[in-house]
Enzyme design. Structure first.
Site: not given
Lengths: 342, 474
Positions: B312-314, B474
């Protein structure tokens, strides 16, 4: 005391402390250059309606116009209300700011900036032009006309630029905390240079006129209208420096504008002999006179002003005693720098 | 929202109008203010959130039809996940990297990761029957684009947010205690961000730029600084968002509950970015089976959740590694919590707190690095560099070339933070809540110090970009 009153008192103390804290740190941390900040800031310390002649424009003013000499020799209560590379739009707002607190008889504007700098937004010395001016609607308009939209927040609020200066604080910053209004009143904007750099006399044979930007010409016109509206005499001039053909184009154009509007104009670069200016001894650099050059130039300028304008002699009047102290301070500094004082 | 003069002025204007207009128009007014703010920040972001609002509202109504519930909730969630994956994976598609392409500007809209999770939670809650479909598109718009929380959350649940909207219509300008809460949250948030986080960020960046030339102690110092930087950056933003939202009677979720006071990693994830961790728990961990199917399955579910959390963050490997590290730490904690004996001491008291902090700090190295390789390189340097050739003094002269004033300020502010958060932990309150609970004269004294601190120590001004927040990416 009821609880509500105690809360109101506590809030009032809190608010006052915040204001005092801001004032304290602003005074301590603010930048205190003499390239315009001190000139603008110390205008507010001058006695009300005491300035008879305001000199405005670029550093050519506060380096070249010796306000102490004008007082000593002619009794002219003058103030160098100028800043480095000040464009005419800022000069216009400076003029409006000046007229909030003073009632000048004559405003003398140096034209170096519109001749030499052609950009519509000039940022090199903008901070020195803005930081000393009190916050007001006038200042907001000054900022809006001086900055492109995306750069506005770089110059306001001023504290955002200097609040982290702790490591750069000098004795001058700490002394300023206790400098009184009376002490600040003896500063008249004049900040001479004391270096001697020989220069070559420029050739003056420009016959054409032009080169002034639209923005500069618009603001010059606004200045002219404002002075007419306020019944202030206006004198447009060029102080001595190593001028160029491009610069002379602009001066010729401004001369035309001055003639059209019946305004006095003098490009003193044509009168080096009348001033007895010595290119070997009287210049600090190719743009500024040094102390001795400024004395000669100011002597000439003072006599022109006395000849053409009705400016009262304020010597001996208590209200203008700060000029006496100003003369003393300037003479002391000149002696310290090794320049002879009459 | 960003912490800028523009945002502050915008909020003041909206606030003034909010209290002047008739109360029945307030919700609609806030929705329109929210979308205007987003458009002013970024037109592509505004268009995207508008499109997502219409999508969520439309699909929500369809999910509300019993015979269409399953298909549209599944389709809705699938579309959200697909678009999120596409956005996170943009690096794989060259045509999306072209900055002149209109697609590029739309594929990286601000705040997308946060509000798309809200849409997913909305669809799932509708499917579960715990929510009824939102008929008012303006309320849906407000839920997704509410500007104090736009950009970096918190990730609100529709039911909770709707409860807050009930206050909006009846809110009066003066209510005892509310303005005090507003000021405390905003001031503390701004202090965390502008005085602590942004200052630490300058030196963290310097360390990371030249980590190959620095000694072990400096690199350890850099890792520790980053732990505090990311916390103060995100928590500061969250506190400020709560404060600004309270101006309008909307109480946002407390996203940070003194995470560095945690005694073990499981507790850390109940305190750090709470809105995200609770979302993952409710919409991923529990549907996977949670802890209901034995220890082994619990561990696997934990690893999956943290893998998704990292993604989700990257989608780059350093974020995946960060997520998996937390997954392993959490899995280890699951096993330790079941074990008896001395193992229990490792997840309680001061030893547990220190261990948790060090574990989290170690994982942050992967979070901070631009790539997995860089993170590993940093760690290897940290472990093997020893004292740098010029000694630690030489490293510090590189970091603080002229004066050590900033070093002193950083150390004092971190110490102050630790003391205040310890005191807050004793009272089981957040830092703003701790201050709010004190007598008014104490609050004023604290506020005075905060205001003065922000004024003279804050990292703001033309040379600094305070609008930038770590979690904005994000």
């Amino acid at each position: 005391m009821t609880k509500k009153r105690k809360q109101i008192l506590a809030f009032s103390i809190f608010f006052l402390m915040c204001v005092l804290s801001y004032a304290f740190f602003d005074r301590l941390l603010s930048i205190k250059t003499e390239h315009g900040i001190a000139q603008a800031r110390d205008l507010y310390a001058q006695p009300r309606n005491s300035i008879d002649v305001a000199f405005m424009g670029s550093s050519h003013i506060h380096c070249d116009v010796n306000t102490a000499l004008l007082w000593e020799e002619y009794g002219i209560a003058a103030y160098d209300y100028s800043a480095a590379e000040q464009p005419l739009w800022i000069t216009y707002y400076y003029l409006k700011e000046l007229c909030k607190y003073q009632d000048p008889k004559l405003v003398v504007i140096d034209l170096y900036s519109p001749a030499r700098f052609k950009e519509d937004y000039q940022y090199n010395w903008l901070e020195d032009n803005l930081a000393g001016v009190r916050f007001s609607l006038n200042k907001v308009q000054m900022i809006l006309d001086s900055c492109e939209y995306d750069k506005i927040w770089e110059f306001w609020p001023s504290i955002a630029r200097y609040h982290l200066r702790f490591d750069e604080l000098t004795g001058e910053d700490w002394d300023y905390l206790t400098t009184t209004r009376r002490e600040r009143a003896s500063f008249k904007g004049y900040t001479p240079y004391y270096i001697v750099t020989p220069q070559e006399e420029p050739l003056l044979d420009q016959e054409y006129s032009g080169g002034i930007t639209l923005k500069s010409e618009i603001y010059l016109q606004k200045i002219i209208e404002y002075c007419k509206e306020k019944d202030i005499s206006l004198f447009l001039m060029v102080s001595p420096y190593i001028t160029t053909q491009e610069d002379e184009l602009v001066y010729n154009r401004v001369h035309e504008i001055a003639l059209m509007n019946g305004i006095a104009f003098n490009s003193t670069n044509y009168f080096y002999n009348a001033m007895d200016l010595n290119f070997e001894e009287d210049f600090n650099d190719n743009s500024h006179l040094n102390y001795s050059g400024s004395c000669k130039f100011t002597e000439y300028l003072g006599s022109e002003i006395k000849k053409n304008f009705d400016i009262p002699d304020r010597r001996g009047n208590d209200k203008w005693e700060s000029w006496d102290r100003h003369v003393q301070e300037i003479n002391e500094k000149a002696i310290e720098a090794g320049f002879p004082v009459n | 929202m960003t912490l800028t003069i523009f945002s502050a002025l915008y909020i003041l204007c909206v606030c003034a109008l909010f209290y002047l207009i008739q109360s029945r128009f307030r919700v609609g007014f806030l929705a329109l203010s929210a979308i205007c703010y987003v458009f002013l920040l970024s037109v592509p972001a505004g268009l995207t959130v508008t499109a997502v609002t219409l999508f969520a509202w439309g699909f929500g109504l369809l999910i509300g039809i019993p015979r269409l519930r399953s298909i549209f909730s599944t389709l809705g969630v699938a579309l959200c996940v697909a678009f999120l994956l596409l956005m996170k994976s943009y690096a794989r598609f060259p045509f999306l990297q072209d900055e002149t392409s209109p697609l590029h500007r739309f594929i990286l809209p601000i705040g997308f990761s946060f509000y798309i999770f809200q849409v997913i939670s909305y669809f799932v809650d509708l499917h579960r029957g715990t929510l009824t479909p939102e008929k008012d598109p303006l309320k849906m718009l407000l839920y997704l684009a509410w500007f104090p929380k736009f950009i970096s959350g918190p990730i609100e649940r529709k039911a909770d947010f709707d409860k807050q909207l009930e206050n909006v219509r009846t809110l009066r300008f003066y209510e005892p205690g509310r303005w005090s809460r507003v000021f405390q949250y905003v001031l503390i948030g701004v202090f965390y961000k502008v005085v602590i986080a942004d200052r630490l960020g300058i030196y963290v960046d310097r360390i990371w730029e030249s980590y190959t030339e620095m000694g072990s102690i400096s690199l350890l110092f850099g890792a520790l600084l980053y732990s505090f930087q990311i916390y103060c950056d995100f928590a500061g933003y969250s506190y400020a968002a709560i404060g600004f939202s309270l101006l309008f009677g909307i109480r946002l979720t407390d996203n940070f509950l003194l995470p560095y006071q945690s005694k073990n990693i499981s507790e850390f994830w109940r305190r750090w970015h709470y809105s995200l961790s609770s979302w993952l728990r409710d919409y991923l961990y529990i549907p996977l089976g949670g802890n209901r199917k034995g220890t082994a399955r619990k561990v696997i579910n934990t690893l999956i959740v943290f893998f998704i959390c990292g993604l989700w963050h990257g989608e780059s490997l350093n974020f995946v590694a960060w997520g998996m590290l937390h997954g392993f730490f959490s899995a280890a904690d699951v096993l330790l919590s079941d074990a008896s004996g001395w193992h229990g001491k490792l997840r309680s008291g001061l030893p547990g707190q220190i261990l948790t902090f060090l574990a989290v700090t170690f994982a942050w190295i992967f979070f901070r690095a631009d790539a997995l390789k860089v993170a590993i390189d940093y760690i290897l340097h940290m472990l093997s560099a020893g004292i740098s050739p010029g000694g630690i003094g030489a490293d510090f002269r590189v970091l603080f070339p002229a004066h050590i004033t900033d070093l002193v300020i950083m150390c004092c502010s971190i110490l102050l933070l630790m003391i205040v958060e310890y005191l807050a932990e004793l009272e089981k309150k957040s830092v703003p809540a701790l201050i709010i609970g004190k007598p008014y004269y104490v609050q004023y004294a604290v506020d005075f110090l905060l205001i003065t601190g922000i004024m003279i120590l804050g990292i703001y001004g033309p040379a600094h970009d305070t609008a930038r927040m770590i979690y904005m990416q994000f």
